[in-house]
Design a protein around this motif. Structure first.
Motif, PDB file in Angstrom:
ATOM      1  N   CYS A  12       0.906  -1.436   0.052  1.00  0.00           N
ATOM      2  CA  CYS A  12      -0.033   0.053   0.031  1.00  0.00           C
ATOM      3  C   CYS A  12       0.924   1.023   0.000  1.00  0.00           C
ATOM      4  N   LEU A  13       1.821   1.426   0.883  1.00  0.00           N
ATOM      5  CA  LEU A  13       2.764   2.307   1.061  1.00  0.00           C
ATOM      6  C   LEU A  13       3.403   2.692  -0.419  1.00  0.00           C
ATOM      7  N   LEU A  16       1.304   4.189  -3.045  1.00  0.00           N
ATOM      8  CA  LEU A  16       0.957   5.742  -2.741  1.00  0.00           C
ATOM      9  C   LEU A  16       2.044   6.893  -3.289  1.00  0.00           C
ATOM     10  N   LEU A  18       4.311   8.912  -1.918  1.00  0.00           N
ATOM     11  CA  LEU A  18       4.842   9.260  -0.892  1.00  0.00           C
ATOM     12  C   LEU A  18       6.342   9.685  -1.148  1.00  0.00           C
ATOM     13  N   ARG A  23       7.577   7.178   3.715  1.00  0.00           N
ATOM     14  CA  ARG A  23       7.319   5.775   3.443  1.00  0.00           C
ATOM     15  C   ARG A  23       8.252   4.904   4.441  1.00  0.00           C
ATOM     16  N   ILE A  69      -1.041   6.797   7.759  1.00  0.00           N
ATOM     17  CA  ILE A  69      -0.998   6.927   6.123  1.00  0.00           C
ATOM     18  C   ILE A  69      -1.696   7.967   5.430  1.00  0.00           C
ATOM     19  N   LEU A  73      -0.404  10.975   2.995  1.00  0.00           N
ATOM     20  CA  LEU A  73      -0.990  11.223   1.925  1.00  0.00           C
ATOM     21  C   LEU A  73      -1.517  12.579   1.618  1.00  0.00           C
ATOM     22  N   ARG A  77      -0.040  15.562  -1.020  1.00  0.00           N
ATOM     23  CA  ARG A  77      -0.933  16.177  -1.884  1.00  0.00           C
ATOM     24  C   ARG A  77      -0.947  17.671  -1.618  1.00  0.00           C
TER      25      ARG A  77
END
Length: 107
Positions: A12-13, A16, A18, A23, A69, A73, A77
């Motif tokens: 998942c990380l 993303l 990141l 991370r 998380i 994120l 952004r």
């Protein structure tokens, strides 16, 4: 099972957007917590405690990871949007500088 949880969170990380430092920090947090969960479950097994209250504690770790998380994120952004609007007016820039996402651990 805990190894699978760590692998899923790592996947998942990695998916993303990141930066590496976020991370790595998040993966270290999850890894440390999984080690704690492993110790908790070992203690529960040795002491033959009822697991009903322990399941709430263990599921709380997942909620914490999700919050961390999501915070990383949203921060990534926000930074990326801030980078895009650097040519905006000074008032608009001040608005974006004052809005940051921070994870606060309330445990």
């Amino acid at each position: 099972l805990l190894t699978m949880v760590m692998e899923k969170h790592s996947q998942c990380l990695n998916a993303l957007p990141l930066d590496d430092s976020h991370r790595v920090q998040l993966e270290n947090n999850v890894s440390k917590d999984i080690s704690d969960i492993r110790d908790i479950l070992k203690t529960v097994s040795l002491m033959k405690w009822q697991a009903s209250r322990i399941s709430e504690l263990v599921s709380g770790y997942g909620e914490t990871w999700s919050s961390q998380i999501l915070t990383a994120l949203l921060s990534a952004r926000a930074k990326s949007r801030f980078d895009l609007i650097q040519k905006s007016s000074p008032e608009e820039l001040q608005y974006f500088r004052n809005h940051q996402f921070v994870y606060i651990d309330a445990r």
